[in-house]
Design an enzyme around this catalytic site. Sequence first.
Site, PDB file in Angstrom:
ATOM      1  N   SER A   1       5.050   2.098  -3.103  1.00  0.00           N
ATOM      2  CA  SER A   1       4.851   2.658  -4.447  1.00  0.00           C
ATOM      3  C   SER A   1       4.641   1.523  -5.459  1.00  0.00           C
ATOM      4  CB  SER A   1       6.081   3.472  -4.838  1.00  0.00           C
ATOM      5  OG  SER A   1       7.215   2.619  -4.865  1.00  0.00           O
TER       6      SER A   1
ATOM      7  N   CYS B   1      -2.464   6.906   0.327  1.00  0.00           N
ATOM      8  CA  CYS B   1      -2.817   6.319  -0.971  1.00  0.00           C
ATOM      9  C   CYS B   1      -4.300   6.483  -1.273  1.00  0.00           C
ATOM     10  CB  CYS B   1      -2.451   4.854  -0.979  1.00  0.00           C
ATOM     11  SG  CYS B   1      -3.384   3.940   0.247  1.00  0.00           S
TER      12      CYS B   1
HETATM   13  P1  NAD Z   1       8.365   2.835  -1.347  1.00  0.00           P
HETATM   14  O1  NAD Z   1       7.848   1.965  -2.425  1.00  0.00           O
HETATM   15  O2  NAD Z   1       9.501   3.736  -1.642  1.00  0.00           O
HETATM   16  O3  NAD Z   1       8.842   1.926  -0.090  1.00  0.00           O
HETATM   17  C1  NAD Z   1       8.000   0.929   0.450  1.00  0.00           C
HETATM   18  C2  NAD Z   1       8.852  -0.148   1.107  1.00  0.00           C
HETATM   19  O4  NAD Z   1       9.670  -0.784   0.114  1.00  0.00           O
HETATM   20  C3  NAD Z   1       9.807   0.397   2.165  1.00  0.00           C
HETATM   21  O5  NAD Z   1       9.852  -0.506   3.232  1.00  0.00           O
HETATM   22  C4  NAD Z   1      11.145   0.460   1.441  1.00  0.00           C
HETATM   23  O6  NAD Z   1      12.241   0.334   2.310  1.00  0.00           O
HETATM   24  C5  NAD Z   1      11.048  -0.740   0.493  1.00  0.00           C
HETATM   25  N1  NAD Z   1      11.826  -0.610  -0.744  1.00  0.00           N
HETATM   26  C6  NAD Z   1      12.193   0.543  -1.372  1.00  0.00           C
HETATM   27  N2  NAD Z   1      12.825   0.245  -2.529  1.00  0.00           N
HETATM   28  C7  NAD Z   1      12.866  -1.108  -2.642  1.00  0.00           C
HETATM   29  C8  NAD Z   1      13.363  -2.011  -3.637  1.00  0.00           C
HETATM   30  N3  NAD Z   1      13.981  -1.585  -4.723  1.00  0.00           N
HETATM   31  N4  NAD Z   1      13.194  -3.337  -3.420  1.00  0.00           N
HETATM   32  C9  NAD Z   1      12.571  -3.783  -2.324  1.00  0.00           C
HETATM   33  N5  NAD Z   1      12.063  -2.974  -1.358  1.00  0.00           N
HETATM   34  C10 NAD Z   1      12.215  -1.648  -1.506  1.00  0.00           C
HETATM   35  O7  NAD Z   1       7.096   3.649  -0.774  1.00  0.00           O
HETATM   36  P2  NAD Z   1       7.077   4.821   0.314  1.00  0.00           P
HETATM   37  O8  NAD Z   1       7.669   6.052  -0.280  1.00  0.00           O
HETATM   38  O9  NAD Z   1       7.580   4.335   1.617  1.00  0.00           O
HETATM   39  O10 NAD Z   1       5.489   5.016   0.502  1.00  0.00           O
HETATM   40  C11 NAD Z   1       4.703   5.824  -0.337  1.00  0.00           C
HETATM   41  C12 NAD Z   1       4.024   5.003  -1.402  1.00  0.00           C
HETATM   42  O11 NAD Z   1       3.265   3.968  -0.807  1.00  0.00           O
HETATM   43  C13 NAD Z   1       3.044   5.821  -2.240  1.00  0.00           C
HETATM   44  O12 NAD Z   1       3.161   5.434  -3.587  1.00  0.00           O
HETATM   45  C14 NAD Z   1       1.683   5.406  -1.691  1.00  0.00           C
HETATM   46  O13 NAD Z   1       0.604   5.558  -2.580  1.00  0.00           O
HETATM   47  C15 NAD Z   1       1.941   3.980  -1.364  1.00  0.00           C
HETATM   48  N6  NAD Z   1       0.980   3.457  -0.391  1.00  0.00           N
HETATM   49  C16 NAD Z   1       0.034   2.604  -0.843  1.00  0.00           C
HETATM   50  C17 NAD Z   1      -0.920   2.116   0.022  1.00  0.00           C
HETATM   51  C18 NAD Z   1      -1.995   1.185  -0.468  1.00  0.00           C
HETATM   52  O14 NAD Z   1      -2.707   0.654   0.350  1.00  0.00           O
HETATM   53  N7  NAD Z   1      -2.138   0.954  -1.759  1.00  0.00           N
HETATM   54  C19 NAD Z   1      -0.905   2.490   1.378  1.00  0.00           C
HETATM   55  C20 NAD Z   1       0.098   3.355   1.820  1.00  0.00           C
HETATM   56  C21 NAD Z   1       1.047   3.831   0.916  1.00  0.00           C
END
Ligand code: NAD
Length: 477
Positions: A218, A273
Site C-alpha cells: 500500500s 494494483c
Molecule cells: P501492505 O502495505 O499492508 O503490506 C505490504 C507489506 O508491508 C507486507 O509484507 C506487510 O507485512 C508489510 N508491512 C505492513 N505494515 C508495515 C509497516 N508499518 N512497516 C513496515 N512494513 C509493513 O499491503 P497489502 O495489503 O499486503 O497489499 C495490498 C496493497 O499492495 C494494495 O494497496 C495494492 O495496490 C498494493 N500493490 C501494489 C503493487 C504495485 O506494483 N504497485 C502490486 C501489488 C500490490
Amino acid sequence: MIAGEWVKGEAGKIEVISPYNGKKIGEVTVPSKQQVDSALDKANEAQKSWGRTPIKERSAVLFNFRNILIRDIEEISHLKASECGKTFAEARAGLMKGIEVLEYALSIQNLDLGGKAEVSRGVHCEYRREALGVIANITPFNFPAMVPMWTIPIALALGNAYVWKPSDKTPLTSLKIANALTEAGLPKGVFTVLHGGAETVDAIIDHPAVKAVGFVGSSKVAKIVYQRATNQGKRALALGGAKNHIVLLPDANSELSGLGISDSFTGCAGQRCMAASVLLAVGNVDNHIQKIIERAGSLQLGQDMGALISKQQKEFLTSAIDRIEKAGGKILLDGRKAKAPAGLEEGNWLGPTVIDNVKPGSEAATVELFGPILSIIRCKDISEAMAIENSVEYGNACSVFTSSGPLADRVVREASTGMVGVNIGVPVPREPFSFGGINYSKFGHGDITGRHSLDFWSNIKKITTKWEVQTDSNWMS
Ligand code: NAD
C-alpha cells in the site's frame, strides 16, 4: 530461512487463514531482532563469494530454479490459491508471469555485457556492473509468488544476496520458493526469508549490510519504508497502491471492452494494483456497459472469481458499497447479493459490483477499495474524463477503449500514470519492458522489473585506463 536452514523464530508466530473457508491452513514463526541481525550477517558473508561467482554460473543455478518451479507449478499454485483466495488458474498464471521475469534474468548474462571505448589517445573507459551486496524485498499479500519473482531472479543474477519479508497474510508460498532455490544449488545464505510485520521490516532496513530496499504494497506503508531506508542513505524503490481509470469511448469495440473491462475489475477479485476501479464513460456508452455487466454477472464465485483476503476486507467493502449507494450511487450489479460457493460459506466472498452515477472527488472515485467494484463516472467528453483521471493522486495505470488511433494516442499522452493500455484492461508490461507507476503509486526512481530495473539492483563501476606514455598529448587532452 536463515543460511539455508529453516529456523524457529523466537518472537512469536503467525497463523495463516484461508480466505476460501476461514480455516487455519498453516503457521510461520517470527524472528527476534537478534535473529534478524544474525541472518543478515550470514547473508552478507555469503554474498561475498556469490558476487564473485561468474554470471554464467549464477545463471545456471537460476536455470535449475526455473525447471523446479515448472515441475512443481501445480503444487505451488494450489498453496498460493489457498492462502490468498485466488482461483487456481489465477495462481498458476501469476507464477508463470514470475517465471517470465526469471527467463529475462537468464538473458542478462548474454545481453548486458558492459562497454568499453577509447575516449582519448591511449585512454580507455569501461563500465562494469557490480552487485550491491545484500538487498531486501518486502512484498504484499495479493501476489505471493509473482511480485517476489519480479525481483528475486534479477537481483540474484546480478550477484546480490536476497532477503525476503513476505506478507504476513500470505507467508506460506515463500517456503516453496526458498526450497526450490536450495534444490537448484543456490549457496547457503544467499537467500533468506524472514517473516513478520513492521518490526521485522524495520530490523531488516536498519541492518548495515542491507544496501537497497525494494517494497511493494500500500502507498501508506510504501512511504514509511521508503523514508526509513533513504533516511539512512540506502537505495529504495517502493511501489504503492492504485486507483486505475478506464476511459470508454462510444466507438469502442463492444466485445473487446465488455471482456477487457469486466476481467480487469473482477480478476483476482479486484485485489490487484492494475485492476480497473473507475470507468470514465464518455458520451453514450450504455450498450458497452451492458456487455460489461453481462460478462461480470455471469462469473461464478469460487470458480471464475476468488475470495477476498480477510473478513475485515469484506466488511470494509460491503460497508463502502452501502455508503456509495447512500451518496447517490446507482447499483447496476450488486455483489453483496452474490451466493457463496456451496460448502465455503465461511469464506470472504463478494460478487462483482458495478455502481453508476459516481461523482468525481467522492470516496468511490478516489479511495483504493481493492475489491471487485467498478465505479462509473459519466463524462461529456475526453477533456472532462482526462481532467478527472489527472486529479487522482495515484498513478499506476490508465486504459482507453476506442477504435480511433488519434483518440487513443491522446489518452496515452495525457494519462497521469506510469502504465497505459489501449483496448487492454490490465496494461502490465511484459519482459523486457519494465513495471512501475508514478505519483503516489511509487516512491523512488526507476522501475522494479525489466531492463530498467538493472541499474537499481546493481552498481555501475566506471574504469578509466591508460597503459602507455603519450608524447603527443598532455593531461588536458
Ligand atoms: P501492505 O502495505 O499492508 O503490506 C505490504 C507489506 O508491508 C507486507 O509484507 C506487510 O507485512 C508489510 N508491512 C505492513 N505494515 C508495515 C509497516 N508499518 N512497516 C513496515 N512494513 C509493513 O499491503 P497489502 O495489503 O499486503 O497489499 C495490498 C496493497 O499492495 C494494495 O494497496 C495494492 O495496490 C498494493 N500493490 C501494489 C503493487 C504495485 O506494483 N504497485 C502490486 C501489488 C500490490
